[in-house]
Design an enzyme around this catalytic site. Structure first.
Site, PDB file in Angstrom:
ATOM      1  CG  ASP A   1      -7.323 -24.946  46.411  1.00  0.00           C
ATOM      2  OD1 ASP A   1      -6.631 -24.371  45.554  1.00  0.00           O
ATOM      3  OD2 ASP A   1      -8.297 -24.432  46.976  1.00  0.00           O
TER       4      ASP A   1
ATOM      5  CD  GLU B   1      -2.910 -22.750  45.772  1.00  0.00           C
ATOM      6  OE1 GLU B   1      -2.947 -21.834  44.932  1.00  0.00           O
ATOM      7  OE2 GLU B   1      -3.936 -23.207  46.324  1.00  0.00           O
TER       8      GLU B   1
END
Length: 319
Positions: free
Chosen positions: A177, A213
């Site tokens: 993330d 990401e």
């Protein structure tokens, strides 16, 4: 899929759907943050503990085993950029700084956790004040999500132990993330963090897969492939104003020809930086509006289906 009637999907419920998912040809399942957290699932309190709403550790082990029996790999979400402000590391650092006399500098030998985070005397952009002190701490997303200092060898050791724990449990893939925010918008430093992470993960499990990401343009996230990680999510093609949606709506001069050229440009960028790069195309995610709402009029259903097909037929591992 909710197995116990509490209105929340869980590992037992997901296990009940594995035969159906296998029949669709699905080869991987991304479970979003499963750790114990507060407020947001991305605000981790315990990197080893599970959110009790999802089930027990035994439920997770059963789900992993059943998925592997069907040739389905399991991806877990690792929010490594930050922890919760309620995480024991941050609580110990906070208590120590709050106990210091005004003007006294912290000593990391007395409290190593002060170097787990990015504290400053200055109130900078993306910082919040630590209650009861003149100190500020980096928290780019929210005051309750405290940014970690990933340049600290002790922090990296914590994640090395954590990754090994999940790999030994049977997790196949890590979804990283907010990789662009490890050092906000500092690509070279972020690539260094990912290089360390990639080498560490694949020393333990050479066939592990990593997808990051990096919410940016393809020229930027293409550079992250230099770290050796397998994939970055392909944001240029996703969303209401991405290349897929613009092509389907014939917006901004996009048409079938320009779409094909964009695919070639993408592949050239990935191959420039990565060795055997694997694109990770997707159409929408949990931070975007639902794709069925991107189109209007009598053709909207057909446009939605075409857009999904365009996502699934791109090169790489389609999400």
């Amino acid at each position: 899929m909710d197995s116990n009637g509490d209105g929340i999907g869980d590992f037992r419920g997901a296990e009940q759907k594995l035969d159906y998912l296998e029949s669709l040809g699905i080869t991987g399942i991304w479970v979003m943050p499963i750790n114990k957290s507060n407020s947001s699932p991305y605000s981790t309190i315990d990197y080893y503990g599970l959110n009790p709403d999802l089930g027990t550790m035994q439920d997770l082990k059963s789900f992993l085993s059943a998925a592997h029996e069907r040739g389905i790999q399991v991806i877990i979400d690792l929010p490594m950029n930050h922890s919760s402000s309620k995480h024991p590391w941050f609580l110990k650092a906070s208590e120590y700084l709050q106990s210091l006399p005004e003007g006294q500098e912290p000593d990391s030998e007395t409290c190593p956790y002060v170097d787990y985070y990015n504290f400053s005397r200055e109130n900078q952009a993306g910082y919040n004040q630590l209650e009861g002190t003149s100190w500020f701490y980096e928290s780019r997303f929210w005051s309750e999500m405290t940014d970690l200092n990933l340049g600290n060898p002790l922090v990296r050791q914590e994640y090395e132990k954590n990754v090994q724990f999940w790999q030994e449990l049977g997790v196949d893939v890590f979804r990283l993330d907010a990789a662009k925010e490890y050092y906000s918008d500092m690509t070279d430093k972020n690539v260094e963090v990912l290089t360390w992470f990639n080498q560490m993960v694949k020393t333990n499990k050479p066939d592990a897969y990593i997808v990051a990401e990096v919410w940016s343009d393809m020229d930027t996230y293409g550079k992250y492939y230099a770290s050796g990680i397998d994939s970055c999510f392909d944001f240029a093609f996703a969303g209401n104003e991405g290349i897929i949606a613009d092509t389907v709506k014939k917006m901004s001069s996009y048409n079938a020809s320009s779409y094909g050229k964009a695919l070639i440009t993408l592949q050239n960028i990935l191959e420039k930086y990565g060795e055997d790069p694997v694109d990770a195309p997707f159409y929408t995610n949990h931070d975007m509006a639902r794709g069925a709402g991107y189109y209007s009029g009598e053709d909207s259903e057909r446009q939605t289906k075409i857009a999904q097909a365009m996502n699934l037929t791109m090169s790489g591992q389609a999400f």
